[in-house]
Design an enzyme around this catalytic site. Structure first.
Site, PDB file in Angstrom:
ATOM      1  N   ALA A  10      31.116  29.566  80.695  1.00  0.00           N
ATOM      2  CA  ALA A  10      32.206  28.893  79.742  1.00  0.00           C
ATOM      3  C   ALA A  10      32.753  29.464  78.631  1.00  0.00           C
ATOM      4  CB  ALA A  10      32.004  27.508  79.578  1.00  0.00           C
ATOM      5  N   GLY A  12      35.216  31.135  77.902  1.00  0.00           N
ATOM      6  CA  GLY A  12      36.962  30.865  77.614  1.00  0.00           C
ATOM      7  C   GLY A  12      37.133  30.449  76.104  1.00  0.00           C
ATOM      8  N   ARG A  16      46.359  28.417  77.579  1.00  0.00           N
ATOM      9  CA  ARG A  16      47.921  28.237  78.152  1.00  0.00           C
ATOM     10  C   ARG A  16      47.271  26.460  77.653  1.00  0.00           C
ATOM     11  NH1 ARG A  16      48.635  30.174  83.788  1.00  0.00           N
ATOM     12  NH2 ARG A  16      46.521  31.024  83.890  1.00  0.00           N
ATOM     13  N   ARG A 356      32.407  -5.523  69.769  1.00  0.00           N
ATOM     14  CA  ARG A 356      32.023  -4.084  69.453  1.00  0.00           C
ATOM     15  C   ARG A 356      31.025  -3.659  69.647  1.00  0.00           C
ATOM     16  NH1 ARG A 356      34.559  -5.396  63.392  1.00  0.00           N
ATOM     17  NH2 ARG A 356      33.144  -3.784  63.461  1.00  0.00           N
ATOM     18  N   LYS A 374      29.956  -8.417  66.876  1.00  0.00           N
ATOM     19  CA  LYS A 374      29.644  -7.045  66.767  1.00  0.00           C
ATOM     20  C   LYS A 374      27.881  -6.836  66.264  1.00  0.00           C
ATOM     21  CE  LYS A 374      29.481  -5.257  62.777  1.00  0.00           C
ATOM     22  NZ  LYS A 374      28.829  -5.443  61.302  1.00  0.00           N
ATOM     23  N   TYR A 389      34.688 -15.433  64.697  1.00  0.00           N
ATOM     24  CA  TYR A 389      33.902 -13.857  64.270  1.00  0.00           C
ATOM     25  C   TYR A 389      32.750 -13.861  64.074  1.00  0.00           C
ATOM     26  CZ  TYR A 389      32.675  -9.085  62.596  1.00  0.00           C
ATOM     27  OH  TYR A 389      31.301  -8.198  61.785  1.00  0.00           O
ATOM     28  N   ASN A 400      25.213 -24.208  70.226  1.00  0.00           N
ATOM     29  CA  ASN A 400      27.177 -23.569  70.081  1.00  0.00           C
ATOM     30  C   ASN A 400      28.277 -23.846  69.109  1.00  0.00           C
ATOM     31  OD1 ASN A 400      29.146 -25.703  71.926  1.00  0.00           O
ATOM     32  ND2 ASN A 400      29.289 -26.659  69.528  1.00  0.00           N
ATOM     33  N   ARG A 463      30.691 -29.702  52.093  1.00  0.00           N
ATOM     34  CA  ARG A 463      33.103 -29.953  51.392  1.00  0.00           C
ATOM     35  C   ARG A 463      33.070 -30.827  50.790  1.00  0.00           C
ATOM     36  NH1 ARG A 463      33.306 -32.211  57.853  1.00  0.00           N
ATOM     37  NH2 ARG A 463      32.400 -33.809  57.495  1.00  0.00           N
TER      38      ARG A 463
END
Length: 518
Positions: A10, A12, A16, A356, A374, A389, A400, A463
């Site tokens: 291995a 070489g 080409r 991810r 992720k 996310y 939930n 809120r």
């Protein structure tokens, strides 16, 4: 095979290929070409395995070492470097030290493989070894018959006498490289594949006698065939039934052709093993993928790397899975992308899900439309059905996750963790500003931004209170109507009026001219 040492060449460059990377590192079905030869070596070798590297030696070394990690027999592999590229014979010479370590006896036979022949089958190699032993040969070579043998070394045999079978296994005289061949020798269509079995007592003794008497000024390994014949030693040959199997990959076209062949073989293997493919030609499966029986693959599924798929799992169209473990009875819906993650039994993922690295989806959990995760564990039976996310989070069972939930895990410099306890209910449009912990059984009201830990069984609301101002819209509309200027009250400056009249007159005159021309 007892007493068998293996040498893989291995070193070489592969000019080409026109690449910044050495030839043997180009991938076929998700695996570097050199790894195919090393894998065959690991399955047949009885003694040590030497891999001879040269160009980009350290890079090739790292790839090989990563590829054999955890593989049975990997401790037998040694990597040696050919610092100067002086030919194939010189390359094999570099492996001598591998087989003379610890004062132990060297191999009885050597198998020599090339690192650029990913189509070569283990069964063919075993046949070559069998013929070598059965015929008591000193050298046994693998050959192929090509319609166009240009560029390959030719196998020159003695002419068969009348009534004698041509191309018997004992009539090889020599191998001549293409650029050293005479016109008559170039007309020969039998080529040298570059795979050999050589007697241990003969190999290095013959290599020490090589001379670079050829057009390239190199030490040719093929010259050991001529040496064996001149000493009256037996040289045998096995001719491939399928010539393509032994051909080296030297160009991008040959690489693409090899890719198609290997992927077709992989699909056939899994079909025979009990996997259903709705459109086999559109399914891409890498060489190291494992699939359980009764799993169904729909069109345009891509399975990459070391992915493991369980039994009776359904993978719908357009799904791409890389280095994942997928359990039994899992359903992966359309256009989902999974990487370095785990999905346990009976889970449901998709459509349009992105898992991810570092994700674990536990048993019977659900990850739905347009959810990205992720480094997150979603507990057993928990649900994140849409538009969320979840990053750097541990989510317990029975949770939930409402639509639009976001774990705010990054402050621009560091990542922070979110912990959600059992049976928590998160309303829609919830933001969890990490680090934060939600206690077991808590409820987070829709639209809440959580910046502090929430105790178990608590309701969290954060809120702005809603205020309704009665009649506000009607008063605003009336105000706008009183203050808006009317069209009649808008005065146009005189200069704009004059310009408009001039333009109108010019247009009328032009229309009249067109009419007069009929």
């Amino acid at each position: 095979m007892a007493g068998l040492g293996v040498i893989v060449m291995a070193a070489g460059l592969g000019k080409r290929m026109k690449s910044n990377h050495v030839k043997v590192l180009h991938q076929v079905a998700g695996k570097p070409m050199v790894q195919y030869a090393v894998d065959v070596a690991l399955r047949v070798a009885g003694q040590r395995i030497a891999v001879v590297v040269g160009h980009q030696a350290e890079k090739v070394r790292r790839i090989i070492e990563a590829g054999i990690t955890g593989t049975p027999g990997a401790q037998a592999v040694r990597i040696v470097e050919q610092a100067q590229q002086l030919g194939t014979g010189h390359a094999v010479m570099q492996s001598r030290s591998v087989f003379s370590q610890d004062g132990t006896a060297g191999p009885v036979h050597y198998l020599i493989l090339n690192g650029d022949t990913p189509l070569l089958k283990e069964s063919t190699v075993r046949e070559l070894l069998t013929v070598h032993q059965r015929e008591g040969a000193t050298v046994t070579i693998l050959t192929a018959i090509l319609d166009d043998p240009s560029g390959y070394g030719r196998v020159i045999r003695r002419q068969a006498d009348q009534g004698e079978q041509a191309h018997s296994s004992l009539d090889v005289l020599k191998i001549v490289e293409d650029r050293d061949a005479t016109p008559t020798e170039r007309a020969t269509k039998e080529i040298n594949v570059g795979t050999y079995v050589v007697s241990g007592a003969f190999l290095f003794e013959a290599l020490d006698k090589l001379e670079p008497d050829n057009a390239q000024g190199e030490y040719y390994l093929t010259d050991i065939v001529r040496m064996a014949v001149s000493q009256g030693q037996r040289v045998s040959a096995v001719t491939l039934r399928n010539p393509d199997e032994g051909l080296g990959v030297n160009t991008r076209q040959q690489l693409a052709a090899a890719e198609q062949v290997v992927r077709h073989q992989i699909r056939e293997r899994w079909l025979d093993a009990g996997v259903t493919m709705r459109d086999p030609g559109s399914v891409w499966i890498d060489a190291d993928v494992t699939i359980g029986k009764d799993t169904v693959l729909y069109p345009h599924v891509v399975l990459e790397g070391n992915t493991v798929i369980g039994e009776e799992t359904t993978i719908r169209s357009g799904v791409r899975i890389t280095d994942c473990r997928i359990g039994n009875h899992v359903e992966l819906l359309d256009s989902s992308v999974l990487s370095q993650s785990r999905v346990d039994d009976e889970a449901h993922v998709g459509p349009f899900v992105h898992l991810r690295p570092g994700v674990v989806v536990r048993r019977r959990a659900k990850v739905g439309n347009f959810v990205e995760m992720k480094k997150t564990e979603l507990g057993e039976g928990s649900k994140a059905n849409h538009l969320s996310y979840l990053g750097d989070a541990t989510i317990a069972e029975g949770v939930n996750i409402g639509a639009g939930t976001i774990t705010c895990n990054y402050d621009g410099q560091k990542k922070y963790h979110t912990v959600i306890g059992k049976n928590v209910f998160l309303g829609s449009d919830t933001q969890l500003v990490a680090p934060v912990t939600i206690g077991e059984g808590a409820v987070i009201a829709a639209g809440t931004t959580v910046t502090q830990n929430v105790p178990a069984d608590s309701l969290a609301i954060a809120r702005v209170p809603q205020t309704n101002r009665m009649g506000w819209v009607a008063k605003r509309r009336a105000l706008l109507e009183r203050t808006a200027p009317s069209v009649a009250s808008v005065k146009i400056p005189a200069k704009h009026v004059r310009v408009k009249k001039q333009n109108t007159a010019a247009k009328s005159k032009k229309r009249a001219g067109r009419s007069s021309k009929g």
